[in-house]
Write an enzyme that holds these catalytic residues in place. Structure first.
Site, PDB file in Angstrom:
ATOM      1  N   HIS A   1       8.064  12.628 -13.282  1.00  0.00           N
ATOM      2  CA  HIS A   1       8.137  11.198 -12.993  1.00  0.00           C
ATOM      3  C   HIS A   1       7.801  10.456 -14.296  1.00  0.00           C
ATOM      4  CE1 HIS A   1       6.746   7.344 -11.234  1.00  0.00           C
ATOM      5  NE2 HIS A   1       7.414   7.683 -10.145  1.00  0.00           N
TER       6      HIS A   1
ATOM      7  N   ASP B   1       0.096  16.677 -12.140  1.00  0.00           N
ATOM      8  CA  ASP B   1       0.450  15.467 -11.404  1.00  0.00           C
ATOM      9  C   ASP B   1       0.668  15.891  -9.950  1.00  0.00           C
ATOM     10  OD1 ASP B   1       1.631  13.368 -10.138  1.00  0.00           O
ATOM     11  OD2 ASP B   1       3.385  13.262 -11.448  1.00  0.00           O
TER      12      ASP B   1
ATOM     13  N   GLN C   1       2.738  14.091  -5.426  1.00  0.00           N
ATOM     14  CA  GLN C   1       3.645  14.504  -4.351  1.00  0.00           C
ATOM     15  C   GLN C   1       3.145  15.721  -3.588  1.00  0.00           C
ATOM     16  OE1 GLN C   1       6.014  12.467  -3.750  1.00  0.00           O
ATOM     17  NE2 GLN C   1       5.748  11.326  -5.651  1.00  0.00           N
TER      18      GLN C   1
ATOM     19  N   LYS D   1       0.662   6.965  -1.574  1.00  0.00           N
ATOM     20  CA  LYS D   1       1.618   7.989  -1.151  1.00  0.00           C
ATOM     21  C   LYS D   1       1.033   8.878  -0.060  1.00  0.00           C
ATOM     22  CE  LYS D   1       4.061   8.028  -5.520  1.00  0.00           C
ATOM     23  NZ  LYS D   1       5.221   7.272  -5.030  1.00  0.00           N
TER      24      LYS D   1
ATOM     25  N   CYS E   1      12.434   6.851 -10.762  1.00  0.00           N
ATOM     26  CA  CYS E   1      11.503   6.875 -11.896  1.00  0.00           C
ATOM     27  C   CYS E   1      11.500   8.249 -12.555  1.00  0.00           C
ATOM     28  CB  CYS E   1      10.089   6.469 -11.493  1.00  0.00           C
ATOM     29  SG  CYS E   1      10.004   4.758 -10.968  1.00  0.00           S
TER      30      CYS E   1
END
Lengths: 300, 135
Positions: free
Chosen positions: A14, A91, A94, A117, A257
């Site tokens: 991202h 990261d 997600q 999220k 993104c």
């Protein structure tokens, strides 16, 4: 970071895990390198190993791609990166909302995720860091609460984590995020994950029957988060999203993104249907109905 | 936003774009993209001695709305004086498309070609595009 230090990222990141490192590179003249993907959207391990031979200072990668759904074997990548002497950042924006994640099992130095999220409020997220590293780091922001003592000649920093939380804490959002985390924990993250895998399998089968679809990312639902990115021949994703919106189906369309990944896939945009614990088989059926309607409209 | 926008007319312009291509030689050439969706439009114009739009063509890629509105705009603009471009407004584009019910996310797609034509024309006329004139 200093001149010629190497940051290794992947081509499935991202923008939020690309742009900050580019800013660091601009400031310090460090270099940024991107590990490529295989055709099925899985990280190319030959390239990853090769990048590790270049003694990177930092290795940062997404746990789960927001476009392809690819779930990276974070523990394995971290092990290899640490062996190469790198600091590691995952990261997890997600993954933490959608599956069980254990930082001690992954073994990373840093891991980040966002509140909005995972049923929580916007404007708040979590950065996990190993304490020894955090204690070595200087504050990135000055203000109240991040100090122990201030004198005219200088200041003494507060302990971790207060050292990094200058000013009045965003406690309203912190409470909101805490409630969201408690709720998800009460449901059980493995249950959330299992539900998404079922929906993803069903959605992949049903959308493919529509015909004319290109689906991006790993074919194996076990290696994939609950997102289905696809393009339909002859229909731009923005048109598709508008038509599906009319049918009460909200998808995301665009570059998500992740423009470098779009370039890698040689597309300007994709459609993405995303699943969470509140979605059902009926939602998938509505999506499929919308896809058929869009095809009829554009093929007429 | 209603699917009224995907009327047969717009889909027809999308499938069979009028004035698609390049103008050689040209006096005006401008291109822009929409960073959110990656829509791209390039417009080229040959100017007549009377300072009118002689030949005008566009190329680009993107959604049906951006491509159809570009095609419609080139048809509409052909033969008009360059000064007319200054007066062009988003209302004109909505009229061409036959709807203003686009929704905030899609208005930029519809107006991209107007922005490109204005940018190119203003630069040719040596004038500066003021705030608000391109949207």
């Amino acid at each position: 970071m200093k001149k010629d230090d190497l940051v290794v990222l992947t081509k499935m990141e991202h923008h939020s895990n690309i742009v900050p490192w580019q800013l660091v590179a601009q400031k310090t003249h460090a270099k940024v390198k991107y590990v490529d993907l295989d055709e099925d959207g899985i990280l190319n391990m030959v390239e990853f190993e090769r990048a590790m031979n270049d003694s990177p200072k930092l290795v940062a990668f997404t746990h789960c791609s927001n476009v392809l759904g690819t779930i990276n074997d974070a523990a394995m990548l971290v092990r290899k990166a640490r062996k190469a002497g790198a600091t590691t950042l995952v990261d997890a924006a997600q993954s933490v909302p959608h599956m069980p994640v254990d930082v001690s099992q992954i073994g990373c130095d840093f891991l980040a995720f966002s509140g909005h999220k995972m049923l929580g409020p916007t404007g708040i997220g979590v950065l996990y860091g190993r304490k020894a590293l955090l204690e070595d780091m200087e504050p990135f922001q000055g203000g109240g609460d991040m100090i122990k003592e201030v004198h005219l000649t200088g200041a003494k920093w507060n302990d971790v984590p207060y050292k990094f939380e200058a000013g009045t804490t965003n406690f309203a959002d912190a409470v909101g995020l805490g409630v969201a985390i408690d709720y998800l924990s009460s449901v059980g993250m493995q249950k959330v994950r299992d539900h998404e895998v079922e929906l993803l399998k069903y959605a992949t089968e049903e959308t493919e029957k529509v015909g004319g679809l290109t689906i991006y990312g790993p074919r194996d639902a076990a290696r994939r988060g609950g997102v289905l990115s696809f393009n339909v021949e002859g229909i731009h994703p923005h048109d598709m999203a508008s038509i599906l919106d009319e049918e009460g189906v909200a998808i995301r369309s665009g570059h998500h993104c992740a423009q470098p990944l779009m370039e890698r896939l040689d597309v300007t945009a994709t459609n993405r249907a995303s699943f969470y614990l509140y979605n059902s088989y009926d939602d998938v059926d509505a999506l499929v109905g919308g896809l058929k309607k869009a095809k009829r409209m554009f093929e007429a | 936003m209603s699917s009224e926008i995907y009327r047969e007319l717009i889909l027809d312009y999308y499938r069979n774009p009028r004035n698609f291509g390049k103008v050689e030689p040209h006096d005006i050439s401008a291109r822009d993209s929409n960073p959110l969706c990656g829509d791209e439009i390039e417009i080229q114009v040959r100017v007549t001695p009377e300072k009118k739009i002689g030949e005008i063509k566009f190329t680009g890629k993107g959604c049906a709305i951006s491509q159809a509105s570009a095609s419609m705009l080139t048809e509409f603009a052909k033969g008009k004086p360059l000064e007319w471009v200054k007066e062009l407004s988003k209302e004109d584009i909505f009229k061409l498309l036959g709807t203003r019910d686009l929704g905030p996310a899609r208005v930029k797609c519809a107006l991209l070609s107007m922005k490109v034509l204005k940018t190119g024309t203003y630069s040719y006329l040596g004038a500066k595009l003021e705030d608000g004139q391109d949207s």
